[in-house]
Structures are given as C-alpha cells and as structure tokens.
Motif scaffolding. Structure first.
Motif: not given
Length: 128
Positions: A97-102, A110-113, A117-122
C-alpha cells in the motif's frame, strides 16, 4: 532425522536424554532456553553431521509443573507464532500500500497517517 530430547530437572541443571542415540546419550544445560541448542550440538557431534541438519523435539518430563501450566505455556507459544504470522502479513500489505500511495505522489507523512504507522517506518518500507 528428528530426535526427541527428554528434559528433566536435576538440581540446578536441566538433564537431557536423547533416546534415539541410546540410553547413554545424556547431556545437560544450565537454562531451559539452552536445551535445544545443547541437544542439537550433542547430536551433531555424535552423528558427525552439521547442527543445522539436526531437528529436535523437546519433551519436558516431570519437572514439577502441572499439566495445566504446561498446556498454558504451549498455548502462549502458539499465540506468539500466530501473532508473528499476522505481523508479517501486516508488514507485507503495508509495504504494498505504501508503494502504491507513493507512486501517486502522496507525501510520506500522509501515507503514514493513512496506514497508521510512523513516517520513518513508511520510508523503510519504501526503500526495501
């Protein structure tokens, strides 16, 4: 080959018996957490094989614990294994999902929210 390791308590030590290797196949461990490794090493040396090729199944003999306590500890181990499997699924799905949103140019924060999860984890998921 898989080996059964029968474990009992002898004073301050855990006594390990490996029936498949004969009645003299005995060793010991200081801590319960060391039993599997000690047994695997003993079997590997005895059978002249690599420890990674040795499969052990630990069976606790009467060590002063009730059957209920042993059953509850088995239940906890099973629950932890299930939780580990679920965590792996969460990580894999979060990465997708993170890769799709990026790819849609959404900011990392915003992906983190969205994922929770944290933006660092994203950032870690995106770079993996």
């Amino acid at each position: 080959m898989a080996y059964t390791v029968r474990v009992s308590r002898e004073g301050r030590w855990w006594a390990l018996a490996i029936p498949e290797l004969g009645e003299d196949a005995l060793t010991q461990a200081r801590r319960l957490s060391e039993v599997e490794r000690e047994a695997r090493d003993y079997i590997a040396v005895t059978m002249d094989v690599a420890p990674s090729n040795v499969e052990v199944r630990v069976v606790l003999d009467d060590v002063g614990l009730t059957a209920e306590a042993l059953a509850r500890s088995e239940e906890l181990r099973a629950l932890r294994a299930t939780a580990d499997d679920i965590q792996e699924q969460i990580t894999a799905k979060s990465a997708v999902l993170a890769k799709e949103l990026a790819a849609k140019r959404l900011p990392v924060r915003d992906i983190a929210a969205l994922i929770g999860i944290s933006h660092q984890r994203v950032s870690q998921l995106l770079s993996a």
